[in-house]
Design an enzyme around this catalytic site. Structure first.
Site, PDB file in Angstrom:
ATOM      1  CD  GLU A  44      38.697  39.909  39.246  1.00 26.11           C
ATOM      2  OE1 GLU A  44      37.786  40.812  39.238  1.00 26.11           O
ATOM      3  OE2 GLU A  44      39.941  39.979  39.771  1.00 26.11           O
TER       4      GLU A  44
ATOM      5  CG  HIS B 174      57.401  33.411  15.364  1.00 25.87           C
ATOM      6  ND1 HIS B 174      58.398  33.014  14.075  1.00 25.87           N
ATOM      7  CD2 HIS B 174      56.966  34.351  14.729  1.00 25.87           C
ATOM      8  CE1 HIS B 174      58.014  33.441  13.216  1.00 25.87           C
ATOM      9  NE2 HIS B 174      57.120  34.325  13.344  1.00 25.87           N
TER      10      HIS B 174
ATOM     11  CE  LYS C 125      41.617  42.325  46.587  1.00 27.89           C
ATOM     12  NZ  LYS C 125      40.620  43.673  46.661  1.00 27.89           N
TER      13      LYS C 125
HETATM   14  O1  PA5 Z   1      37.486  43.956  39.851  1.00 27.58           O
HETATM   15  C1  PA5 Z   1      37.620  43.983  41.064  1.00 27.58           C
HETATM   16  O2  PA5 Z   1      36.876  44.187  41.589  1.00 27.58           O
HETATM   17  C2  PA5 Z   1      38.869  43.616  41.499  1.00 27.58           C
HETATM   18  O3  PA5 Z   1      39.968  43.273  40.344  1.00 27.58           O
HETATM   19  C3  PA5 Z   1      39.778  44.868  42.062  1.00 27.58           C
HETATM   20  O4  PA5 Z   1      39.858  46.028  41.137  1.00 27.58           O
HETATM   21  C4  PA5 Z   1      41.226  44.840  42.809  1.00 27.58           C
HETATM   22  O5  PA5 Z   1      41.126  43.691  43.379  1.00 27.58           O
HETATM   23  C5  PA5 Z   1      41.596  45.976  43.383  1.00 27.58           C
HETATM   24  O6  PA5 Z   1      40.693  46.402  44.681  1.00 27.58           O
HETATM   25  P1  PA5 Z   1      40.359  47.681  45.259  1.00 27.58           P
HETATM   26  O7  PA5 Z   1      40.295  48.829  44.055  1.00 27.58           O
HETATM   27  O8  PA5 Z   1      39.469  47.685  46.243  1.00 27.58           O
HETATM   28  O9  PA5 Z   1      41.937  47.873  45.839  1.00 27.58           O
END
Ligand code: PA5
Length: 447
Positions: free
Chosen positions: A286, A307, A421
């Site tokens: 990310e 394996h 989202k």
């Molecule tokens: O790193 C990030 O920002 C995302 O992976 C969030 O953690 C994930 O989308 C969950 O979001 P939220 O905590 O707002 O539900």
């Protein structure tokens, strides 16, 4: 020292002066982080967290964890992405991937809301039948569909089982300190809440209440974890590329990427590190995968995956390098027994600890894979303690931020995650997303 970078297996892939030549750029990237002057700098709260964390909240986390440990058989942790990977990684790393099945571990900790599979949810509901339950709902935004839907189901379950008052004592919410649906709702019904700090993004949040509450509920020493992170901060917050392993790791990744090694495989020789690899994949994927750039982060557990994927790594497309997590010690000792008849011919290993056999597999594989044209970076980690976990988390977070700036991306946003989202909200008919829904419907008809 809890962690050491071993560059021996990069010989022939990275020249003796290549890291030094890159030093000015590494220094600039590091200073962009340390002076908080780059894109996304509003999300650098994790940088000082190991020393500046909120002591009052930390004490409340320990207090809530003690109550939860007392009150329930199962803690259900609801969250997705950065809101669950860190705590799950810690529990498996420090305790065991079989934590819930091992004797004496109360409460069992199950993770939910990280999938939309009806089967996963219904299996967990069956496991919860007849058990005393607590819930920790974790969502920074408070609006992510997967945890929100799962929470609605568990809230109803707890309210039916314990009444509204009883459920209130058993539900703990970790979310934004002031904003969002979950915060508003929690304040209204009176849940105890913990904070995801404004300046810490989900994937950097394991050392906040997001990670710490579930980790403390599993009986892990969160003081030691924070000490490990604080010591790593002390060790790596400097711009000396010659001696700073954290910066050298960032440099190595960047150099190999430029040489066409576009996939980094994090490999560990213990299933206890599997979820740590998942946490790492989110952190790096990310943070770096944007603007049509970035290393693809993959992971394997050896020798299991030797394996399955071993063949590809040894002889497939040569666009990969491996980063090896090498635990120097194991918390467990299992010796290979002596067989007077030696039917399997294994008496040459009698009395040997399996950990040593595992370390031999590590060495043998390192040599084979480098011979096969795959550069290997080795991160020697002293043990699987809470201290080492905190230390490794800080190492990887800082290296990730430096790597991101070195690559020329903002390591702290995730526009791609937001895109899915939004589309999902629109397609599900969430009020406020009508225009996106109309656009998506038109596109689907065209296609
Ligand atoms: O790193 C990030 O920002 C995302 O992976 C969030 O953690 C994930 O989308 C969950 O979001 P939220 O905590 O707002 O539900």
């Amino acid at each position: 020292m809890s962690l050491k970078l071993n560059e021996k297996f990069l010989k022939g892939f990275i020249g003796p002066n290549e890291i030094t030549s890159l030093a000015p750029q590494i220094k600039t990237a590091y200073e962009t982080v340390s002076t908080r002057s780059g894109e996304g700098a509003d999300y650098l709260g994790w940088l000082d967290l190991p020393v500046s964390y909120d002591r009052e909240e930390f004490a409340r986390i320990k207090d809530a964890a003690a109550r939860i440990r007392n009150m329930c058989d199962i803690l259900v942790v609801i969250g997705i992405g950065g809101s669950y990977l860190g705590s799950r990684a810690a529990i498996e790393f420090v305790k065991s991937p079989l934590y819930n099945s091992l004797p004496g571990n109360k409460p069992a900790v199950y993770f939910a809301g990280n999938t939309i599979s009806p089967s996963a949810l219904s299996d967990l509901l069956k496991i919860c039948e007849g058990k005393d339950l607590c819930v920790n709902i974790i969502s920074k935004s408070g609006t992510t569909t997967e945890p929100a839907v799962t929470f609605r189901i568990f809230r109803e379950l707890l309210e039916k089982k314990y009444g509204t008052e009883g459920a209130r004592e058993r539900i703990f919410a970790t979310t934004d300190k002031a904003r969002g649906t979950l915060k508003t709702f929690s304040d209204k019904v009176g849940y105890e809440t913990f904070v995801v700090p404004d300046d810490v993004g989900g994937r950097y949040s394991v050392l906040t209440a997001v990670g710490l509450l579930p980790i403390a509920c599993a009986g892990i020493d969160i003081d030691a974890m924070m000490r490990g992170a604080a010591d790593a901060r002390k060790k790596y917050m400097n711009a000396d590329v010659e001696t700073n392993d954290c910066l050298r790791y960032a440099a190595i990744r960047n150099i190999l990427y430029r040489k066409g090694k576009a996939t980094e495989i994090l490999a560990a020789y213990d299933p206890a590190a599997q979820m740590f690899c998942e946490w790492w994949k989110q952190l790096y994927g990310e943070s770096e995968g944007k603007d049509n750039k970035g290393l693809f982060p993959a992971s394997v557990i050896f020798s299991t995956d030797l394996h399955s994927l071993g063949q590809f790594i040894q002889q497939g497309t040569r666009n990969i390098f491996e980063t090896i997590i090498d635990f120097k010690t194991s918390p467990d000792a299992v010796k290979i027994p002596y067989d007077p008849e030696n039917i399997d011919g294994l008496n040459f290993l009698a009395g040997e600890d399996i950990h040593n056999v595992n370390r031999t597999a590590t060495l043998g594989t390192l040599i084979a894979h480098t011979d096969g044209g795959v550069p290997n970076v080795v991160l020697e980690i002293a043990d699987r303690s809470a201290y080492s976990f905190g230390y490794a988390v800080y190492f990887f977070e800082l290296a990730c931020a430096v790597s991101g700036y070195l690559l020329g991306v903002n390591p702290f946003n995730q526009p791609g995650v937001e895109a899915y989202k939004i589309n999902m909200f629109a397609l599900l008919g969430k009020p406020g997303y009508e225009e996106t829904r109309a656009n998506l419907s038109a596109r689907m008809q065209d296609e």
